[in-house]
Scaffold this motif. Structure first.
Motif, short mmCIF file in Angstrom:
data_model
loop_
_atom_site.label_atom_id
_atom_site.label_comp_id
_atom_site.label_asym_id
_atom_site.label_seq_id
_atom_site.Cartn_x
_atom_site.Cartn_y
_atom_site.Cartn_z
N VAL A 322 0.84 -1.21 0.00
CA VAL A 322 0.00 0.00 0.00
C VAL A 322 0.86 1.25 0.00
CG1 VAL A 322 -1.96 -1.14 1.07
CG2 VAL A 322 -0.26 -0.01 2.52
N GLY A 323 2.17 1.07 0.21
CA GLY A 323 3.11 2.13 -0.09
C GLY A 323 3.45 3.07 1.03
N THR A 324 3.50 4.34 0.67
CA THR A 324 3.94 5.39 1.58
C THR A 324 2.81 6.36 1.86
OG1 THR A 324 4.76 6.63 -0.32
CG2 THR A 324 6.34 5.25 0.83
N PRO A 342 11.64 -3.16 10.15
CA PRO A 342 11.27 -3.76 8.86
C PRO A 342 11.16 -5.27 8.95
CG PRO A 342 12.90 -2.03 8.53
CD PRO A 342 12.77 -2.20 10.02
N GLY A 343 10.09 -5.81 8.39
CA GLY A 343 9.84 -7.25 8.42
C GLY A 343 9.06 -7.73 9.62
N GLU A 344 9.03 -6.96 10.69
CA GLU A 344 8.31 -7.35 11.90
C GLU A 344 6.82 -7.04 11.71
OE1 GLU A 344 8.55 -6.63 16.77
OE2 GLU A 344 9.60 -5.30 15.37
N ILE A 345 5.96 -7.98 12.09
CA ILE A 345 4.53 -7.85 11.86
C ILE A 345 3.85 -7.15 13.03
CG2 ILE A 345 2.37 -9.13 11.51
CD1 ILE A 345 4.05 -11.28 10.09
N GLY A 346 3.00 -6.18 12.71
CA GLY A 346 2.26 -5.48 13.74
C GLY A 346 0.94 -4.96 13.20
N GLU A 394 11.84 -3.22 3.52
CA GLU A 394 13.15 -2.62 3.75
C GLU A 394 13.20 -1.15 3.32
OE1 GLU A 394 15.72 -3.67 5.38
OE2 GLU A 394 14.78 -5.60 5.86
N ASN A 395 12.41 -0.79 2.30
CA ASN A 395 12.39 0.61 1.85
C ASN A 395 11.38 1.44 2.64
OD1 ASN A 395 9.98 -0.34 0.86
ND2 ASN A 395 10.45 0.04 -1.29
N HIS A 396 10.83 0.85 3.69
CA HIS A 396 9.89 1.49 4.63
C HIS A 396 8.49 1.72 4.02
CE1 HIS A 396 10.04 2.56 8.81
NE2 HIS A 396 9.24 3.59 8.61
N THR A 397 8.23 1.16 2.86
CA THR A 397 6.83 1.11 2.42
C THR A 397 6.11 0.05 3.23
OG1 THR A 397 7.31 -0.48 0.67
CG2 THR A 397 7.42 1.84 0.07
#
Length: 605
Positions: A322-324, A342-346, A394-397
């Motif tokens: 869904v992006g930024t 990044p990668g951690e689910i919440g 990783e790119n914070h999207t």
């Protein structure tokens, strides 16, 4: 000019583009000057004839068209809050909506009674001879509109939109996608969805043209594709379900990449978009048309994140990110009060000063969803708890992974399973009801209702009952009567142990095989669309799990395979393979007879 007030921006745009076409609908166009003056006359009528005050709610019960837009602008200009209604809504649901929103007036295209004591008038009755812009009476924090969504309590939830929240999204979209005088935007969303406001207002605040299709085009993907070309539409907002329908049409024809020459942008929102969707689109159309995935619940106003799709995904079954976030907004993925790595689910929370004003008359729901930011517990900061599960890439999207609760989205419509269960339980013969969302092999969600009743009830019995309570899009596709429910170790109903509906489809009525070639072809077609191995020629389309979008797919395939047009009402909701086969045979015979007569006439000339 106050950029926080959409109708004020429209007035400036109208003054600069007076002679340009603002709206095109079948058989009618209207310029910016005429649209603004018509809205002004109705707005002055609202204040002079009905003493409409700041924040008063006005219901709009009419089809989307030029008159609907005039009414919407008029209410806004008069300082009111507009409430879109579906004229075909189930009576009990309509009554719930009117009770919660409590409008002081309704504008309709015809005389009708919506609720006891509620005055209903037409635009012609409102209009007075005052074409000038009314004085601005609202501010950015004021309410703008009310839309309803499914509620977990069994009652629909009223979301109160704000002026500045609506303005924030509209200005972002116009800027981000370079909308202007040459932009032509299609109007496809139902008026009762907040996303219809971006269809309507984005082009009008950009000086472009709002393009409204004929009603029959909305339910025929083949005609819709042709209309998009004829209308020279440059931007489409739609749900992925409709996007897939259009791709099926493009894939059935020759040279799909040459179609839709004027289309520049497709903005997708409302339900998950998958890598497979992008792979298929790029294979058909290349990357000439920009695809963008939007995200944001109605509570945060239209959308608060976006992802421009520039590459073809490798994994077909993975959701497109869904992006930024939009400017001045943030997507917070939080676990146990901490921001996720990044990668951690919440859980996804949305922070923005441009969200809605929350739920109307529902303080408990407000407290559940609009919460203190756990990252700044000592500083007042209310953020929206989406209920969506996701993670930062990783790119914070942001990538979504699912839901925490029992809310699902089907064809872009938010559905609380608890509301569907509560509506089913209104039937006096039903003791227990559980509604489960099943995902098909193609990834589409559908609802199945499991129930216990005395005496026995059929799916048709419950559908007849639900017609008063829920719109068709919120009703289950399958109904399964249970003698008893499976229970887990805690004594609760074990939803995972419930039988799949396809396994029980023919337990009460036998599967009748096709009797001729036409029935055989249709049964195979239905089986493909409905994902069934066996299709009885005497079971109705709805009993087999069909809905309106699947019906559109079938009608499109019928035309492709038989060269004969079938109508939606011949298939949905009660059509059978056998009945449709008779229609097609008769229609094909009439066409051959007419062709033979033309040949004979040609031979005599």
């Amino acid at each position: 000019m106050s950029k926080l007030i959409p109708h004020r921006v429209f007035e400036y745009v109208a003054a600069a583009n007076g002679s340009r076409t603002a709206i095109e609908e079948p058989g009618r166009t209207i310029t910016y000057a005429a649209l603004n003056e018509a809205a002004n006359r109705a707005a002055h009528g609202l204040t002079e004839k009905h003493a409409l005050g700041r924040g008063d709610v006005v219901a709009l019960s009419m089809p989307v068209g030029v008159d609907y837009v005039i009414a919407l602008l008029a209410v806004a200009k008069a300082g009111g809050v507009f409430l879109p209604l579906d004229p075909a809504a189930p009576p009990r649901r309509q009554a719930q909506i009117l009770s919660i929103a409590d409008p002081v007036l309704a504008i309709s295209d015809r005389p009708m009674e919506l609720a006891p004591g509620l005055a209903v008038c037409t635009l012609a009755e409102l209009s007075v001879d005052r074409p000038e812009n009314p004085e601005l009476t609202v501010e950015g924090d004021d309410a703008s509109y009310i839309v309803f969504t499914s509620g977990s309590t069994g009652m629909p939830k009223a979301i109160l939109g704000s002026q500045k929240g609506l303005s924030h999204f509209l200005h972002w979209e116009i800027s981000e996608f370079g909308l202007g005088a040459e932009s032509r935007v299609s109007q496809l969303a139902p008026a009762t969805f907040d996303v219809s406001l971006r269809d309507i207002l984005a082009p009008l605040l950009a000086g472009g043209t709002l393009c409204i299709p004929p009603d029959e085009v909305r339910t025929d993907s083949r005609r819709l594709l042709s209309w998009l070309e004829t209308a020279k539409v440059s931007l489409v907002h739609c749900v992925p379900s409709l996007f897939r329908q259009l791709m099926a049409e493009l894939g059935a024809g020759a040279s799909p990449d040459a179609r839709l020459p004027d289309l520049q942008h497709v903005l997708l929102a409302g339900e998950p978009l998958y890598g497979a969707d992008i792979q298929r689109w790029h294979a058909l159309m290349g990357q000439r048309i920009q695809l963008t995935n939007l995200y944001g619940p109605s509570e945060t106003t239209l959308a608060k994140a976006f992802h421009r799709i520039t590459e073809t995904p490798d994994e077909p079954g993975r959701m497109v990110p869904v992006g930024t976030p939009l400017p001045n907004s943030a997507l917070l993925v939080i676990k146990e009060g901490e921001l996720c790595d990044p990668g951690e689910i919440g859980e996804v929370f949305i922070k923005t000063p441009f969200m809605s004003k929350g739920y109307l008359g529902a303080p408990d729901l407000m407290a559940e969803s609009f919460v203190q930011n756990p990252l700044t517990p000592d500083t007042p900061d209310i953020i929206y708890r989406s209920g969506d599960i996701g993670r930062y890439l990783e790119n914070h999207t942001v990538e979504l992974l699912g839901r925490k609760d029992q809310q699902v989205k089907i064809n872009g419509i938010r559905i609380e399973l608890a509301e569907v269960e509560a509506s089913i339980l209104q039937h006096p013969g039903i003791e227990t009801a559980v509604v489960v969302a099943h995902r098909s092999t193609a990834g589409a969600l559908g609802l199945t209702a499991y129930f216990m009743a005395a005496p026995a009830l059929t799916g048709a019995d419950i559908r007849h009952h639900l017609a008063d309570w829920l719109p068709p899009a919120m009703q289950p596709a399958h109904y399964v009567q249970m003698e008893q429910f499976p229970l887990n170790l805690h004594g609760k109903i074990d939803r995972r142990a419930l039988p799949l509906p396809a396994d029980l489809l023919y337990q009460d009525a036998p599967c009748i095989a096709p009797a001729n070639d036409t029935e055989t072809s249709l049964a195979a077609l239905w089986g493909e669309v409905l994902e069934l191995q066996k299709v009885s020629v005497t079971h109705s389309f709805v009993d087999l799990g069909g809905d309106s979008l699947k019906a559109i797919r079938v009608l499109s395939r019928v035309y492709q395979d038989f060269g004969v047009e079938a109508r939606l009402q011949e298939l949905f909701p009660d059509g059978t393979v056998r009945g449709l086969a008779r229609v097609l045979t008769a229609r094909g015979a009439r066409r051959e007879h007419a062709s033979a007569q033309l040949d004979e006439a040609g031979g005599l000339s």
